[in-house]
Design a protein around this motif. Sequence first.
Motif, mmCIF file in Angstrom:
data_model
loop_
_atom_site.group_PDB
_atom_site.id
_atom_site.type_symbol
_atom_site.label_atom_id
_atom_site.label_comp_id
_atom_site.label_asym_id
_atom_site.label_seq_id
_atom_site.Cartn_x
_atom_site.Cartn_y
_atom_site.Cartn_z
ATOM 1 N N HIS A 57 0.847 -1.199 0.000
ATOM 2 C CA HIS A 57 0.000 0.000 0.000
ATOM 3 C C HIS A 57 0.878 1.243 0.000
ATOM 4 N N ARG A 58 0.442 2.230 -0.736
ATOM 5 C CA ARG A 58 1.118 3.526 -0.787
ATOM 6 C C ARG A 58 0.082 4.581 -0.391
ATOM 7 N N PRO A 59 0.120 5.089 0.838
ATOM 8 C CA PRO A 59 -0.907 6.016 1.328
ATOM 9 C C PRO A 59 -0.712 7.461 0.862
ATOM 10 N N GLY A 70 4.573 0.101 1.367
ATOM 11 C CA GLY A 70 4.931 -0.985 2.267
ATOM 12 C C GLY A 70 3.781 -1.945 2.477
ATOM 13 N N PRO A 71 4.050 -3.029 3.196
ATOM 14 C CA PRO A 71 3.026 -4.045 3.417
ATOM 15 C C PRO A 71 1.994 -3.620 4.456
ATOM 16 N N ILE A 72 0.752 -4.011 4.191
ATOM 17 C CA ILE A 72 -0.323 -3.831 5.170
ATOM 18 C C ILE A 72 -1.212 -5.075 5.163
ATOM 19 N N PHE A 73 -2.033 -5.188 6.195
ATOM 20 C CA PHE A 73 -3.048 -6.232 6.288
ATOM 21 C C PHE A 73 -4.420 -5.587 6.185
ATOM 22 N N LEU A 74 -5.357 -6.335 5.628
ATOM 23 C CA LEU A 74 -6.773 -5.965 5.611
ATOM 24 C C LEU A 74 -7.590 -7.222 5.901
#
Length: 154
Positions: A57-59, A70-74
Motif C-alpha cells: 500500500h502507498r498512502p 509498504g506491506p499492510i493487512f486488511l
Amino acid sequence: MPTFVALETDIVRRLQNGGTDANSQKPERARSDGQGTPCRHCLKNVPAGEDMLILAHRPFDTLHAYAETGPIFLCADACERKDPSDVIPEILEAPDYLVKGYSADERIVYGTGEVVATDAIPKKASEVFRVPNVAFAHVRSARNNCYLARIERD
C-alpha cells in the motif's frame, strides 16, 4: 485533539474484490492468528482463524520520492470502516510508534518524525501540527515503518 483516520472504504473494497495493490499485484490471502495483523480499515486485528489480505500500500495520491510503499493487512471479508476518532485505535498495541508529519504535497516534513510511547501519540501529533507546513501525519510501526493510520487535524 488529532483525529485518527482509517483507509477509505472504496479503496479497501476494491482490494477485497480482487483489485491490485500499489505494486499492481493481487493481494495475498492468509489466515490470521489474531495477533499482529492490524486491518487498516476497521482498525482492529483480523480475528484469529479469519482470512486476511497482505498487500503493498502507498498512502499517497501521487508518485514521488517520498511516496513510501509498504506491506499492510486488511480483513479479507468486508469489515466496517472505523469512524475518524481522537481515540487511539485498537490496533496500536505495541509500546511505541513512529509519528511523522507530511506537507500538502505529501513530502516528509523533516524534524517532525519521532518514535513515541503509544499513549503519547496524540500529544506528539498535536506538536507536529504546530509546524506550519504540516498538512497531515502518519502513525507507523517503530520497528518496520509499516503504515498504520493517517492522523489529521481535528
